[in-house]
Design an enzyme around this catalytic site. Structure first.
Site, short mmCIF file in Angstrom:
data_model
loop_
_atom_site.label_atom_id
_atom_site.label_comp_id
_atom_site.label_asym_id
_atom_site.label_seq_id
_atom_site.Cartn_x
_atom_site.Cartn_y
_atom_site.Cartn_z
N TYR A 154 0.85 -1.19 0.00
CA TYR A 154 0.00 0.00 0.00
C TYR A 154 0.88 1.24 0.00
CZ TYR A 154 1.16 -0.06 4.97
OH TYR A 154 1.83 -0.08 6.17
N MET A 156 1.39 5.36 1.10
CA MET A 156 0.95 6.23 2.20
C MET A 156 1.68 7.56 2.11
SD MET A 156 2.93 5.06 5.65
CE MET A 156 2.47 6.62 6.39
N LYS A 158 2.30 11.41 4.62
CA LYS A 158 2.16 12.10 5.89
C LYS A 158 1.16 13.25 5.73
CE LYS A 158 4.71 9.70 8.53
NZ LYS A 158 4.05 8.86 9.53
N HIS A 181 7.19 4.40 17.32
CA HIS A 181 6.58 3.56 16.28
C HIS A 181 7.41 2.30 16.05
CE1 HIS A 181 3.41 3.63 13.26
NE2 HIS A 181 4.24 3.11 12.38
N GLN A 194 9.36 -6.32 6.12
CA GLN A 194 8.86 -5.21 5.35
C GLN A 194 9.93 -4.51 4.54
OE1 GLN A 194 7.25 -1.97 7.52
NE2 GLN A 194 9.22 -1.24 8.18
#
Length: 655
Positions: A154, A156, A158, A181, A194
């Site tokens: 996906y 993304m 900010k 995080h 990942q």
């Protein structure tokens, strides 16, 4: 308005996610010969690109896509934009492409950036190319596509709203978000791997996130937890999600036929074969182990490469050098490109159980059969590296596959032991361990096979037998520095032919310092001769075994039958006591014949020296053999032997 400070970045391979739908109506209506040709060209294209025949380096993988958004996703990683451009256009030239439509694509580049002081040193050129941090970052820039079954991609960005503008926050605030995080990501590190790529100026979003796992629910759990982290809840915007399953190019016909893939079920990785090093982190979790570095070096996060962090987004950043020691491979570690191997470089051995036993670590107490051990020797004093090892152990504990990591000292030598439930995980950990001070020798090996078979259990317990014998007051070799490893093969060859072959073999073995002796042994009433080869190390013995089995007319090796074999009583008898020794053996042999679980015991003499003998004994089980070793008769025999033997017996136990 104050100008905000962006992080320094370094880019690696360029990435294309090419998502295609199949024109099913056209496919069904096409003649079979056309479909066959299309499949052949499709397979050839995917095979060639997975083999990276189009470029100097890179990676390619193909996935099915579940749902309406697409049917296939081809993932390319290449050194240049030109390579990606050619790959995309090359596919369009295949007849298979005529049956597809590009529904979605995403262009990005692998990226590493950081907020910690250590990472800034890297970008300022103050870190050696062969350091743990440098190799770690290079591994993130030139990643391996893992073998996990499921993929989730996906894009993304900010958020840039008046009250929630990531780019209007201070450098320190962003670093704090990234650290937190990453810490969340580390908790999922054993289940999700990942790759985070930057795409500012490349595509419609700012990052492309690719997650891999053996279970999609592991990705769901990771992303769910990340959604509640402020760096996501306050600042993250997401694009469409594409979920798929990996398959081999050769399974393309099965995909088009609606069959389950992979068609070879053996090729499907078992659930949770996670490479431990693969950490997963939500759209942002820093990669892997250290999960993205989560910012600081705190906690040595990361015992596994992969955690690289990426980008400015809160998935973390490159971790501290100390936190991410890496392997000594270094072959490809120069920052000019090339995918460095961050796994450790160690020699596989078959005697890991014995090595751990000598260090006081045993099955059932420290590890389970089937685990994998790393045993590294360091020239440093144990006390000097214990803190560093404890820090690594704390970091490794973030991963379900980690069993233990500890320092052991024996006879003035220092050993670092790290045990994992899977070799894949240990391989990555080895890279970090190899950066410890003074590492000189690196070994790794399986700790038994697991399961219930008797051979596996007895093979994994030979070192514990030594310990038990010592507890019984029976000399077992190792504590006195006279331990050896023995190989025995049995041959029915002509005595003269066998003697000549063994002499040639012995001459070759004598070139090695670890060779003790290799001789032919016979019993008075047996046609089969035994060739025994003694070595100082089990590694050397293992190598020699390949040559021994090439001797003429070999019928079996010690330990190949069922039950429990103990072959470890090598004796050199004083000449004047030889007759008495043989008579004593006959007496003991009578005792053995009456014992439960006893199968066979033979006394064999060296062809070249009749006073050099060994006893080969076979039992139903270890406990049966131990009952004899604990007997008064055996104890009396040992006491008597002190007067008749020319030197101490050598004990070797073979299951």
């Amino acid at each position: 308005m104050e100008q905000r400070k962006p992080p320094a970045t370094e880019e690696g391979w360029y990435v294309l996610h090419d998502c295609r739908s199949i024109d099913w109506d056209a496919w069904r209506e096409a003649p079979q010969r056309v479909r066959d040709r299309a499949l052949s060209e499709g397979i050839d294209f995917l095979d060639a690109y997975e083999a990276v025949e189009d470029a100097d380096e890179g990676q390619t993988a193909v996935y099915t896509v579940l749902g309406h958004k697409a049917d296939l996703m081809i993932l390319h990683l290449r050194p240049t934009m030109g390579d990606l451009d050619a790959a995309e256009r090359h596919f369009e030239q295949t007849e298979f492409a005529a049956f597809t439509e590009q529904e979605f694509s995403y262009v990005s580049v692998t990226e590493a950036s950081g907020y910690t002081e250590k990472s800034r040193e890297y970008f300022d050129g103050e870190v050696d190319d062969d350091s743990g941090l440098a190799q770690y970052i290079q591994a993130r820039l030139h990643p391996d596509v893992p073998d996990e079954e499921f993929v989730c991609f996906y894009p993304m960005s900010k958020r840039r709203q008046p009250d929630q503008n990531w780019y209007d926050t201070s450098f320190e605030e962003r670093a704090a978000h990234i650290k937190r995080h990453g810490e969340i990501g580390r908790s999922h590190g054993s289940n999700v791997n990942q790759m985070i790529c930057g795409s500012i100026g490349f595509d419609d979003w700012e990052w492309g996130i690719t997650l891999w796992s053996e279970e999609m629910t592991a990705i769901k759990e990771l992303l769910t937890e990340m959604r509640f982290d402020p760096s996501t809840s306050q600042f993250a915007e997401f694009g469409p999600f594409y979920v798929g399953r990996k398959f081999a190019p050769g399974d393309l016909p099965a995909v088009l036929a609606g069959q389950r893939v992979p068609t070879d079920q053996d090729a499907v990785p078992d659930a949770h074969t996670e490479t431990d090093a693969h950490a997963g982190h939500d759209h942002g979790s820093s990669a892997h182990a250290d999960d993205a570095g989560a910012g600081d070096t705190e906690g040595h996060s990361g015992a596994h490469p992969g955690s690289a962090s990426e980008g400015d987004h809160p998935h973390g950043e490159a971790a501290d050098d100390a936190d991410h020691p890496t392997s000594e491979h270094g072959d490809d570690s120069d920052t000019s490109g090339g995918r460095p191997d961050v796994s450790g470089d160690y020699e596989l051995v078959d005697d890991a159980v014995q090595r751990l036993g000598r260090l006081g670590l045993s099955e059932g107490e420290t590890y389970d059969a089937g685990d994998f051990a790393l045993i590294f020797h360091s020239s440093a004093d144990a006390e000097a590296i214990v803190d560093d090892v404890e820090d690594l152990a704390e970091s490794f504990d973030h991963y379900d596959r980690h069993v233990t990591t500890t320092v052991r000292a024996q006879s003035g030598q220092t050993f670092v032991v790290s045990i994992w439930t899977a070799e894949e995980a240990a391989e990555t950990a080895a890279g970090f361990l190899s950066d410890l001070d003074g590492i000189e020798q690196q070994f790794g090996g399986q700790l038994g096979e697991g399961g219930d078979d008797e051979d596996s259990r007895t093979a994994a317990s030979s070192e514990s037998i030594r310990a038990q014998l010592e507890a019984e007051g029976v000399y077992a070799g190792q504590p006195h520095g006279e331990d050896v490893y023995a190989l025995v093969v049995y041959s029915e060859a002509d005595p003269e032919e066998l003697a000549a072959e063994v002499a040639n073999l012995r001459d070759a073995f004598d070139r090695y310092d670890t060779h003790v002796r290799t001789s032919v042994y016979r019993s008075a009433d047996a046609e089969t001769a035994a060739v025994a080869s003694l070595w100082d190390t089990e590694d050397a013995a293992g190598t020699a075994s390949e040559y021994l089995t090439d001797l003429p007319d070999v019928v079996r090796r010690q330990g190949e039958s069922d039950g429990f074999g103990t072959m470890g009583m090598f004796y050199t008898v004083k000449p004047e006591y030889r007759t008495e020794f043989v008579e004593k053996f006959d007496t003991v042999g009578g005792l053995l014949a009456e014992m439960d679980g006893h199968r066979e015991t033979s006394l064999l003499s060296n062809d070249d020296d009749e006073n050099d003998m060994f006893i080969a004994s076979q039992w139903d089980s270890k406990e049966d053999a131990m009952a004899f070793f604990r007997s008064e008769e055996f104890s009396e025999t040992v006491d008597w032997g002190r007067d008749v033997l020319a030197d101490r017996p050598r004990h070797v136990f073979l299951a």
